[in-house]
Design a protein around this motif. Structure first.
Motif, PDB file in Angstrom:
ATOM      1  N   LYS A   8       0.849  -1.256  -0.163  1.00 61.12           N
ATOM      2  CA  LYS A   8      -0.062  -0.020  -0.016  1.00 61.12           C
ATOM      3  C   LYS A   8       0.971   1.321   0.019  1.00 61.12           C
ATOM      4  CE  LYS A   8      -3.569   2.335   2.494  1.00 61.12           C
ATOM      5  NZ  LYS A   8      -4.123   2.772   3.842  1.00 61.12           N
ATOM      6  N   ARG A   9       0.515   1.968  -0.844  1.00 57.36           N
ATOM      7  CA  ARG A   9       1.193   3.531  -1.059  1.00 57.36           C
ATOM      8  C   ARG A   9       0.644   4.611  -0.633  1.00 57.36           C
ATOM      9  NH1 ARG A   9       6.419   2.867  -2.815  1.00 57.36           N
ATOM     10  NH2 ARG A   9       6.927   0.713  -3.938  1.00 57.36           N
ATOM     11  N   GLY A  10       1.269   5.541  -0.296  1.00 59.08           N
ATOM     12  CA  GLY A  10       0.274   6.708  -0.052  1.00 59.08           C
ATOM     13  C   GLY A  10      -0.011   7.004   1.473  1.00 59.08           C
ATOM     14  N   ASN A  11      -0.767   7.944   1.807  1.00 62.27           N
ATOM     15  CA  ASN A  11      -1.018   8.412   3.069  1.00 62.27           C
ATOM     16  C   ASN A  11      -1.721   7.611   3.884  1.00 62.27           C
ATOM     17  OD1 ASN A  11       0.391  10.808   2.465  1.00 62.27           O
ATOM     18  ND2 ASN A  11      -1.190  12.057   1.439  1.00 62.27           N
ATOM     19  N   PHE A  12      -1.564   7.739   5.332  1.00 63.02           N
ATOM     20  CA  PHE A  12      -2.535   6.962   6.158  1.00 63.02           C
ATOM     21  C   PHE A  12      -3.884   7.512   5.940  1.00 63.02           C
ATOM     22  CE2 PHE A  12       1.501   6.447   8.614  1.00 63.02           C
ATOM     23  CZ  PHE A  12       1.543   4.979   8.326  1.00 63.02           C
ATOM     24  N   THR A  13      -4.935   6.546   6.156  1.00 59.37           N
ATOM     25  CA  THR A  13      -6.325   6.997   6.184  1.00 59.37           C
ATOM     26  C   THR A  13      -6.636   7.543   7.682  1.00 59.37           C
ATOM     27  OG1 THR A  13      -7.094   4.717   7.032  1.00 59.37           O
ATOM     28  CG2 THR A  13      -7.038   5.136   4.602  1.00 59.37           C
ATOM     29  N   LEU A  14      -7.534   8.323   7.575  1.00 58.73           N
ATOM     30  CA  LEU A  14      -8.018   8.920   9.161  1.00 58.73           C
ATOM     31  C   LEU A  14      -8.144   7.559   9.855  1.00 58.73           C
ATOM     32  CD1 LEU A  14      -8.687  11.471  10.505  1.00 58.73           C
ATOM     33  CD2 LEU A  14     -10.871  11.327  10.021  1.00 58.73           C
ATOM     34  N   GLU A  15      -8.677   6.636   9.621  1.00 54.64           N
ATOM     35  CA  GLU A  15      -8.894   5.494  10.616  1.00 54.64           C
ATOM     36  C   GLU A  15      -7.429   4.817  11.181  1.00 54.64           C
ATOM     37  OE1 GLU A  15     -10.689   1.030  10.408  1.00 54.64           O
ATOM     38  OE2 GLU A  15     -11.628   2.643   9.452  1.00 54.64           O
ATOM     39  N   GLU A  16      -6.552   4.881  10.067  1.00 58.35           N
ATOM     40  CA  GLU A  16      -5.449   4.340  10.342  1.00 58.35           C
ATOM     41  C   GLU A  16      -4.380   5.262  11.200  1.00 58.35           C
ATOM     42  OE1 GLU A  16      -4.419   1.586   6.435  1.00 58.35           O
ATOM     43  OE2 GLU A  16      -4.122   3.810   6.544  1.00 58.35           O
ATOM     44  N   GLU A  17      -4.628   6.212  11.059  1.00 59.72           N
ATOM     45  CA  GLU A  17      -3.825   7.313  11.702  1.00 59.72           C
ATOM     46  C   GLU A  17      -4.355   7.507  13.374  1.00 59.72           C
ATOM     47  OE1 GLU A  17      -2.954  12.236  11.502  1.00 59.72           O
ATOM     48  OE2 GLU A  17      -3.374  11.186   9.594  1.00 59.72           O
ATOM     49  N   GLU A  18      -5.762   7.161  13.562  1.00 58.92           N
ATOM     50  CA  GLU A  18      -6.496   7.293  14.941  1.00 58.92           C
ATOM     51  C   GLU A  18      -5.985   6.118  15.531  1.00 58.92           C
ATOM     52  OE1 GLU A  18     -10.439   7.547  14.028  1.00 58.92           O
ATOM     53  OE2 GLU A  18     -10.480   9.761  13.783  1.00 58.92           O
ATOM     54  N   THR A  19      -5.861   5.044  14.962  1.00 60.91           N
ATOM     55  CA  THR A  19      -5.271   3.761  15.427  1.00 60.91           C
ATOM     56  C   THR A  19      -3.998   4.118  15.942  1.00 60.91           C
ATOM     57  OG1 THR A  19      -6.759   2.325  14.042  1.00 60.91           O
ATOM     58  CG2 THR A  19      -5.118   1.207  15.040  1.00 60.91           C
TER      59      THR A  19
END
Length: 95
Positions: free
Chosen positions: A66-77
Motif C-alpha cells: 500500500k502506497r500513499g498517506n494513512f487513512t484517518l482511521e489508520e492514523e487514529e489507530t
C-alpha cells in the motif's frame, strides 16, 4: 543447503534496477511464485542476488504493497496505540 563455489559465480549486477529487470521479476513471481529467493534470479533471467530480488519485490513491486498517506482511521489507530504503549513498543513485545 549446498552453496555454489565462488569460482562458478557469475558477476552480479548492483545499483539501480531497470524497468526491464522489474518486469522480469514481476512476470516470474506472478507466474511461478517465490518458492526460493536464492535460486529465483537464475530462473527469472536476472543477474542479481536472491536477497536483492526479495527486497525489491517486498519493498517496491508486490501488489499487496500500500502506497500513499494513512487513512484517518489508520492514523487514529496509530495515535491510540502510541498513547497506550508509548514509543518503546519493544518492551511490551518481550513480556
Amino acid at each position: 543447503m549446498v552453496r555454489i563455489p565462488s569460482s562458478d559465480k557469475i558477476v552480479l549486477k548492483r545499483g539501480t534496477w531497470t524497468q526491464e529487470e522489474d518486469k522480469k521479476l514481476i512476470d516470474y513471481v506472478t507466474r511461478y511464485g517465490h518458492w526460493n529467493w536464492r535460486l529465483l534470479p537464475k530462473f527469472a533471467g536476472l543477474a542479481r542476488c536472491g536477497k536483492s530480488c526479495r527486497l525489491r519485490w517486498l519493498n517496491y513491486l508486490s501488489p499487496n504493497l500500500k502506497r500513499g498517506n494513512f487513512t484517518l482511521e489508520e492514523e487514529e489507530t496509530i495515535v491510540k496505540l502510541n498513547q497506550l504503549l508509548g514509543n518503546r513498543t519493544q518492551d511490551y513485545l518481550l513480556q
